[in-house]
Motif scaffolding. Structure first.
Motif: not given
Length: 597
Positions: A71-76, A214-217, A295-302
């Motif tokens: 699910v985290s990968a799905e949202n990313y 995180i939301w803004e990114i 998933g969005l949290a992980i996206y904020s880093k990468y």
């Protein structure tokens, strides 16, 4: 390519301790309480469990490592549209509580498929049991494969070694632990899952400056999407596919699946079972929302340096463990705790699957065969011993299937595809039985086999398009400046909502979320049509079945009609169907009831 962080000896120690705790729970319940001397104790805990552990177990049974990683990968990768599926969980919960659950609770059988023999006949029971085998064994392979991704991304250990090690531990644990051990381990698993997800969100928020950032990114990266209402079936995720497909999948998992039915039967009465189901919904929703946000949290880093484009990982499902190692590797023990949580989640889920597979095999196949050809039944002690051997055997089979899971695509899509292909027709079989009076054994079998064949064709047919991904970039990676333009351009061109161009065969482009509704509709419509046609051209009179085999609303209508006939003095032989539900909950055998009275 960035250097891979690896686990230290403290991390390995944490993993070993957590695995020992998981196995220890099974050993403890093997030598305490009822000690699994009877199948009732081994499979349904003698109906002695309390509500909260069962409520948590209902959530985490099918929401383990697949949820954390998939699910985290799905949202990313694809955005937040998937979160809409939670609405289907709310719609499905009362249907399970007041539709399917009362029927199974009155039956009071170890195997859910005993219902099908009572309603249709032994052929439907055997067919459904086989379909269940296929579904749960394939899913066990996916769940066993998921932790191997965590190890590969964090330690460099091969998937082959990790699958074998985890699989053997799980086979051992499943063979000695009864349903009590499985349920308590589920609670342990749920706590670890929530802790892991909150830890990831907290660290990401601290690094970028808060949850709002995180939301803004995510917004700037086109990850926020909740309004896709496209009617095109080839669009991967829309409100229609997620709610209709999600509802069918939810009902097939929570309404008619042996794993969940077995859990609800461990409670003292139907009211407790319904309470546990209602309590499981907010827990499930919270876990789903937080995992999506992770998933969005992980996206904020990468978001400026995608590790997949960098070739640091080979699958989006490795994103979460990679994030853990990149952000927590300097904190000894914390990465190990996360990986141990992944392992614990997989172990608990597979143990639940193996326990249920053993129950179905014993009750639906071995016992009837021995009774028919041997003329006797297994003793309680022998039945329990056979169940443990079966659980261990299915664990070994799951190891083999785990090596095939990597060819099914992403973890989340793979698991939902399995549930869709198998769960849709299976849900329709039970719905035909509980929701219609005219469905026959022959019609149900033809409808299910037709749907099953059709779905396998469109799922495994080739060639098929790859699902499009949202744009990612490596412009923020200092060591890959030379590849920025080409890599970013290639990735952005795939930013599309449809699941492929029209050069592919249409059925191969249909979203995987439609597999379950398609299987349900084909089985239900075709099964009902053939049943009615067979009754039309047959002189055989309509069977007088037990009203308790139907949904409560149908059951009340049948009783009302039969009582009215009795009042008119036409058929007093139907009087046995007016026994109240409480008597049926204790014993469905009319002869035994009359003897007691």
């Amino acid at each position: 390519m960035a250097e891979m962080n690896t686990l230290g000896w403290i991390d390995y120690l944490v993993i070993a301790v957590m695995l020992c705790i998981s196995a220890g729970i099974g050993i403890y319940y093997r030598f305490s309480g009822g000690r699994q001397k009877t199948t009732e104790e081994y499979f349904i805990a003698s109906r002695s469990m309390s509500i909260m552990p069962v409520a948590i177990a209902l959530v985490v049974s099918f929401m383990s490592a697949v949820t954390l990683l998939g699910v985290s990968a799905e949202n990313y990768t694809y955005g937040t549209q998937f979160v809409v599926i939670n609405l289907s969980y709310l719609i499905g919960t009362p249907i399970v509580c007041y539709g399917f659950l009362p029927v199974f609770y009155k039956l009071q059988a170890t195997s859910a498929y005993e219902y099908l023999e009572k309603r249709f006949g032994v052929k439907v029971r055997m067919m459904a049991s086989f379909i269940y085998w296929v579904q749960l064994l394939l899913y066990s392979g996916v769940v066993l494969y998921a932790p191997s991704l965590a190890l590969e991304a964090t330690t460099g250990m091969s998937k082959t070694a990790s699958i074998i090690i985890i699989g053997l531990v799980c086979a051992f644990y499943s063979s000695i632990g009864g349903i009590k051990a499985v349920l308590i381990t589920d609670v342990f698993q749920g706590l670890l899952m929530f802790a892991s997800v909150f830890l990831i969100i907290g660290i990401a928020a601290n690094d970028v400056g808060g949850l709002g950032q995180i939301w803004e990114i995510a917004r700037q990266g086109h990850r926020l999407e909740f309004d896709s209402i496209d009617l095109d079936p080839t669009v991967r995720h829309t409100w229609w596919s997620l709610n209709l497909g999600g509802l069918c999948t939810f009902l097939s998992l929570y309404g008619v699946n042996q794993v969940q039915i077995q859990r609800t039967l461990t409670l003292r009465n139907m009211k407790d079972s319904q309470t546990a189901m209602w309590l499981s919904w907010p827990i499930l929703t919270l876990l789903s929302f937080t995992t999506c946000f992770s998933g969005l949290a992980i996206y904020s880093k990468y978001h400026k340096c995608d590790p997949f484009l960098q070739k640091r990982i080979t699958s989006p499902d490795m994103l979460m463990p990679l994030f853990v190692m990149d952000t927590m590797s300097k904190m000894p023990g914390l990465p190990g705790l996360f990986v141990a949580g992944i392992f614990s989640a997989g172990l608990s889920t597979i143990s639940a699957a193996l326990n249920s597979l053993a129950a179905v095999t014993l009750e639906d196949y071995l016992k009837p065969i021995y009774k028919k050809f041997g003329g006797y039944e297994f003793s309680p002690t022998r039945s329990t011993s056979i169940a443990k051997v079966l659980a261990f055997t299915f664990g070994i089979i799951s190891i083999a299937l785990a090596f095939l899971a990597q060819f099914l695509g992403g973890l989340l899509q793979a698991s939902l595809t399995i549930f869709g292909v198998v769960g849709g027709p299976l849900l329709a079989i039970f719905t035909l039985g509980m929701g219609t009076e005219s469905a026959t054994e022959g019609g149900t079998i033809v409808g299910a086999l037709t749907a099953f064949s059709f779905l396998f064709w469109i799922v495994f047919g080739q060639p098929r398009p790859m699902p499009p991904k949202l744009p990612t970039t490596i412009e923020g990676c200092s060591d890959t400046i030379a590849n920025i333009t080409m890599s970013a351009l290639q990735n952005v061109t795939s930013f599309s909502r449809s699941t492929g161009d029209s050069s592919y065969f249409y059925l191969y482009r249909i979203s995987y979320m439609w597999y379950s509704p398609l299987g349900f509709l084909i089985t239900f419509i075709l099964g009902l049509l053939i049943s009615n046609l067979s009754r039309l051209f047959s002189k055989k009179q309509k069977d007088k079945l037990d009203p308790n085999l139907y949904f409560p609303v149908i059951s009340r209508r049948i009783r009302y009609r039969r009582n009215k006939i009795e009042d008119d003095g036409i058929s007093p032989l139907d009087r046995k169907y007016s026994f109240n539900d409480e008597i049926y909950e204790k014993d469905n055998n009319i002869d035994k009831i009359c003897t007691k009275l």
